[in-house]
Design a protein around this motif. Structure first.
Motif: not given
Length: 199
Positions: A36-58
């Protein structure tokens, strides 16, 4: 829809099958059926936050989740690029009565559709397909591919890359993708409503 003759060379430009190229709405449906839409948006936001914070996907210790999201997003962009020629612009000179009617109809629709978009303009809500051509004014399809490939490699890598994306660029692409997800969801939901009425 009339099938296009697409050369083998052109097929190499896409992550889509011949059937998906001939009917790009398949990709929109697959995307919306996957989650559903909120899950897609949450995944996208998490992805973006990893880039901004220089953290690794876990997340859930499963990098394949991110790779699947990346692949779906690339395919969605390619479908939007194919559909952009078919998108018709809205009539910008609507009088106040017409604008009020559109606002009323959109408010009514908002009550009927679960997970109604929040980042689309009134014009984009009324005709979400216009977003497909808007997406490619700032960035071309090849630019999105390059940027998202960088996003994925950065999110999965424990090391920092020498390539630098400006935070402004990350935000613009993030907002564009957010709108793309919402436009696709709205198109999908409206198609389902139309089918329900016809049945």
């Amino acid at each position: 829809m009339k099938a296009k003759n697409i050369s083998t060379k052109a097929l190499l430009l896409y992550n889509l099958s011949q059937n998906e190229i001939e009917n790009p709405t398949i990709i929109l449906n697959d995307f919306c059926l996957h989650d559903h839409l909120p899950a897609h948006l949450e995944q996208l936001k998490h992805w973006r936050n990893l880039l901004i914070s220089n953290k690794t996907y876990k997340r859930r210790n499963c990098p394949s989740d991110l790779f699947l999201h990346y692949r779906m997003t690339i395919k969605l962009l390619e479908a939007a690029w194919l559909l952009k020629e078919k998108s018709t612009p809205n009539h910008p000179t609507l009088d106040k009565t017409e604008q009020a009617l559109i606002k009323y109809l959109l408010n009514k629709e908002q009550q009927e559709i679960t997970f109604y978009p929040t980042s689309l303009s009134m014009e984009e809500l009324w005709n979400p397909r216009i977003l497909f051509s808007k997406l490619f004014k700032q960035y071309k399809l090849k630019d999105y591919r390059r940027i998202l490939q960088y996003w994925m490699s950065e999110a999965l890598s424990p090391f920092c890359s020498d390539e630098v994306l400006m935070k402004a660029e990350i935000i613009i692409v993030y907002e564009n993708l957010q709108k793309l997800y919402e436009a696709c969801w709205l198109i999908y939901e409206r198609a389902n409503k139309t089918q329900e009425i016809q049945n």
